[in-house]
Design a protein around this motif. Sequence first.
Motif, PDB file in Angstrom:
ATOM      1  N   VAL A 143      18.234 -13.492  14.597  1.00  0.00           N
ATOM      2  CA  VAL A 143      18.186 -12.355  15.546  1.00  0.00           C
ATOM      3  C   VAL A 143      17.444 -12.755  16.807  1.00  0.00           C
ATOM      4  O   VAL A 143      17.880 -12.475  17.938  1.00  0.00           O
ATOM      5  N   ASN A 144      16.305 -13.436  16.625  1.00  0.00           N
ATOM      6  CA  ASN A 144      15.538 -13.861  17.799  1.00  0.00           C
ATOM      7  C   ASN A 144      16.313 -14.887  18.628  1.00  0.00           C
ATOM      8  O   ASN A 144      16.275 -14.871  19.864  1.00  0.00           O
ATOM      9  N   ALA A 145      17.011 -15.783  17.932  1.00  0.00           N
ATOM     10  CA  ALA A 145      17.803 -16.776  18.657  1.00  0.00           C
ATOM     11  C   ALA A 145      18.922 -16.091  19.447  1.00  0.00           C
ATOM     12  O   ALA A 145      19.263 -16.500  20.564  1.00  0.00           O
ATOM     13  N   ARG A 146      19.523 -15.061  18.876  1.00  0.00           N
ATOM     14  CA  ARG A 146      20.584 -14.330  19.585  1.00  0.00           C
ATOM     15  C   ARG A 146      20.042 -13.674  20.850  1.00  0.00           C
ATOM     16  O   ARG A 146      20.699 -13.649  21.891  1.00  0.00           O
ATOM     17  N   LEU A 147      18.860 -13.127  20.765  1.00  0.00           N
ATOM     18  CA  LEU A 147      18.245 -12.528  21.962  1.00  0.00           C
ATOM     19  C   LEU A 147      17.995 -13.582  23.033  1.00  0.00           C
ATOM     20  O   LEU A 147      18.235 -13.349  24.222  1.00  0.00           O
ATOM     21  N   SER A 148      17.529 -14.755  22.631  1.00  0.00           N
ATOM     22  CA  SER A 148      17.261 -15.820  23.601  1.00  0.00           C
ATOM     23  C   SER A 148      18.553 -16.306  24.241  1.00  0.00           C
ATOM     24  O   SER A 148      18.617 -16.563  25.447  1.00  0.00           O
ATOM     25  N   LEU A 149      19.629 -16.433  23.417  1.00  0.00           N
ATOM     26  CA  LEU A 149      20.910 -16.865  23.953  1.00  0.00           C
ATOM     27  C   LEU A 149      21.461 -15.852  24.949  1.00  0.00           C
ATOM     28  O   LEU A 149      21.982 -16.204  26.003  1.00  0.00           O
ATOM     29  N   ARG A 150      21.346 -14.582  24.631  1.00  0.00           N
ATOM     30  CA  ARG A 150      21.800 -13.539  25.565  1.00  0.00           C
ATOM     31  C   ARG A 150      20.993 -13.578  26.853  1.00  0.00           C
ATOM     32  O   ARG A 150      21.516 -13.373  27.949  1.00  0.00           O
ATOM     33  N   TYR A 176       6.647 -10.020  22.094  1.00  0.00           N
ATOM     34  CA  TYR A 176       7.165  -9.550  20.809  1.00  0.00           C
ATOM     35  C   TYR A 176       7.948 -10.654  20.116  1.00  0.00           C
ATOM     36  O   TYR A 176       7.790 -10.894  18.914  1.00  0.00           O
ATOM     37  N   LEU A 177       8.810 -11.346  20.877  1.00  0.00           N
ATOM     38  CA  LEU A 177       9.592 -12.422  20.281  1.00  0.00           C
ATOM     39  C   LEU A 177       8.687 -13.529  19.739  1.00  0.00           C
ATOM     40  O   LEU A 177       8.914 -14.059  18.636  1.00  0.00           O
ATOM     41  N   GLN A 178       7.678 -13.866  20.530  1.00  0.00           N
ATOM     42  CA  GLN A 178       6.748 -14.898  20.066  1.00  0.00           C
ATOM     43  C   GLN A 178       6.011 -14.449  18.807  1.00  0.00           C
ATOM     44  O   GLN A 178       5.819 -15.226  17.860  1.00  0.00           O
ATOM     45  N   GLY A 179       5.631 -13.175  18.804  1.00  0.00           N
ATOM     46  CA  GLY A 179       4.904 -12.651  17.631  1.00  0.00           C
ATOM     47  C   GLY A 179       5.783 -12.633  16.393  1.00  0.00           C
ATOM     48  O   GLY A 179       5.324 -13.007  15.289  1.00  0.00           O
ATOM     49  N   ILE A 180       7.022 -12.207  16.548  1.00  0.00           N
ATOM     50  CA  ILE A 180       7.924 -12.140  15.390  1.00  0.00           C
ATOM     51  C   ILE A 180       8.213 -13.548  14.869  1.00  0.00           C
ATOM     52  O   ILE A 180       8.279 -13.787  13.650  1.00  0.00           O
ATOM     53  N   MET A 181       8.410 -14.502  15.803  1.00  0.00           N
ATOM     54  CA  MET A 181       8.651 -15.874  15.370  1.00  0.00           C
ATOM     55  C   MET A 181       7.439 -16.420  14.635  1.00  0.00           C
ATOM     56  O   MET A 181       7.569 -17.135  13.621  1.00  0.00           O
ATOM     57  N   ALA A 182       6.238 -16.077  15.111  1.00  0.00           N
ATOM     58  CA  ALA A 182       5.018 -16.514  14.415  1.00  0.00           C
ATOM     59  C   ALA A 182       4.927 -15.893  13.029  1.00  0.00           C
ATOM     60  O   ALA A 182       4.540 -16.553  12.047  1.00  0.00           O
ATOM     61  N   VAL A 183       5.281 -14.631  12.933  1.00  0.00           N
ATOM     62  CA  VAL A 183       5.272 -13.952  11.629  1.00  0.00           C
ATOM     63  C   VAL A 183       6.261 -14.628  10.677  1.00  0.00           C
ATOM     64  O   VAL A 183       5.968 -14.873   9.496  1.00  0.00           O
ATOM     65  N   ALA A 184       7.462 -14.937  11.207  1.00  0.00           N
ATOM     66  CA  ALA A 184       8.461 -15.597  10.347  1.00  0.00           C
ATOM     67  C   ALA A 184       7.961 -16.953   9.883  1.00  0.00           C
ATOM     68  O   ALA A 184       8.143 -17.339   8.706  1.00  0.00           O
TER      69      ALA A 184
END
Length: 663
Positions: A143-150, A176-184
């Motif tokens: 999901v995060n990668a899709r947001l970055s690609l968009r 938020y993206l950085q935080g979610i990636m860190a959580v993952a």
Amino acid sequence: MPGALALRRTPHSKTTMQDDDRGRADTAETPAPPPATGFFRRFLRLLTFVDLPIKQKFLLLAIGTLFWFGSMAVVTVFALTAIQYKYHLVSEQIMPHDQAAREVLSHLQSIDRDLQFIGPHDTGADLLAIQSMRDHVKSIRAVNARLSLRQNGTSGTFIENLVRSLATASPASLHYLQGIMAVADRIDQSLDSYIHAKRKLPRAMDTEAITTAVDDAKDQVAKGVALATQHAQGVAAEYGSINDQIYQIIRESVNAILAVLLIASTLLFFFVRWIIVAFQRPIAAIIRQIDSLSTGDINLAKKVAIKSQDEIGTLSQKFNSLVDNVYGMTIYKKVIEEDASLDEVYHRLGDVFDTELAIPGYTIYDVNAQKKEMRVAHPPLVGDARLHCDLEVLSDCSQCRAVHTGHTVSSFEFPGVCRRFVPQDGVGHICIPLTAGGNTGGVVQLRFAADASGAMLDPAAPQKLFNAETYINQSLSVIEAKRLMQTLRESAMVDPMTGLYNRRFLQEHTAQIISGVLRRKTQIGLLVCDIDYFKQVNDTHGHDAGDQLLRETAIVLKNAVRESDIVIRFGGEEFLVLLMDVQADDAQVVAEKIRQSIEKLKVTVGEKVLQKTISIGVAEFPGDTDGFWQAIKYADVALYRAKEGGRNQCVRFAPDMWQHGDF
């Protein structure tokens, strides 16, 4: 024109000339309106280009129109671009982030449920739970990668890519993206720690490490849920804000377009109004004045108002000047028509040369064709005045080159052209023959200053010469009529009872009358008039009563026509009226005027009052036929048709009235 109104008054024309002077004073040309003094009026004249030349006026109108259309286009493009920018924020950032936040929350909640199935004790479901959680973590990363690609996409048009580049993610979204990636990542690490501790032998299993890994995973899940929830709330708030901004852009754009339309429409209204004032009204006034000129009803009070300083203003000014000239000519001709003699007409013409045209020197000669003599008609040779031609021309007019050729003679075209002109240093001459009735009845000699080569010194002399020729041409028909009247007085061609010309006059002067009309390309209106039931007057009241009726009728006929027209007693109770230089159908109008005047005539005979009517036949030469006597016959045929139709009427000749072939 001042010169025309300053002409010498005779007792016969005194009242008329005073009325003319008073009328001219009342209807003097209204001066051009002064420039607008008000700032607002000057500003409007500047904005609407009133005083610019017509070409520049419409060029600036086109430029102004393009400017206002361009302004509306800029506002519209700006508004649509801003809306597209906000739309990209919603479609590229808000909605994807909102959807991603919901997906992340769903995966985190699934991970939280799977964490319930792992722990220090082997339940048999550890491996499945671990695999499920790893799949959810992988989905979160997708999901995060899709947001970055968009965010980094560049497909689309230049404008779309430009707008997309402007619609970048906010710092909060990046955080938020950085935080979610860190959580993952931390969840993956916790799962790795759990698996590592779990793989040890049961007797060597580190229970504390397993518990720590599970607790750490749960903490990361809770942290991720908090981040996703907070981000979803922020995205929802930002969506509401952007929605309000879009409505605000639409409102402001509509207001801006309306404002531009209002300003453009206001300027266009004033421009159109000034165009109407500067174009339509003067042109309409010129058309009305032309109609008035065509009917001879000239009213100087209806001059064209000068509203602008462009070509229309110049046209209005020149047209007003033309109306002045025509009015002056009309008054001049009216005055000379009422003059009693030919010499008075010459004096009037001389007064115009003096006062109106300011011609430095002139002489008007009258020619007696029968005696082949010339005389100075105006100004008289008195005091130290001298003749500018050889004296022989007075006793033998054939020696005058203008009389001999019938053409204008000018020393400015060919120096020394006329050998009868007495040479003078610095003086040139132009001799204009007065050709009336096919004969030269006079000569006007105009003298202007000349240089050594014989050319005119006065730059205004050509215009003065043109104006002089115009007045001379206006005088020709009157001079012709006056000369004919003078000839009548010299010969016995007047009916003694009525004072009208007789048939002999017509027979002897037919050639002059016809040649004059053909040369001027005009028409003669022929009215054959016959008193109804005239024989009854002689039979009932006697011939004296009949003679009295004829005399009174003759007076009415003379008063009903102009001085230049000719009234003839054609025989018995029949009269012939020649209306000189008339337009088509004008004769019918005059005939009806005569009929009404006779109908109102009351002739007192002794103790009785006679009241008779008259029948009139109308024809025109050369309008109806190129034969003068045939035209008279046509008028006579129309008269008999009037008699047969009940009398007391005017009948215009029509071709179907003549059934006898050629005359």
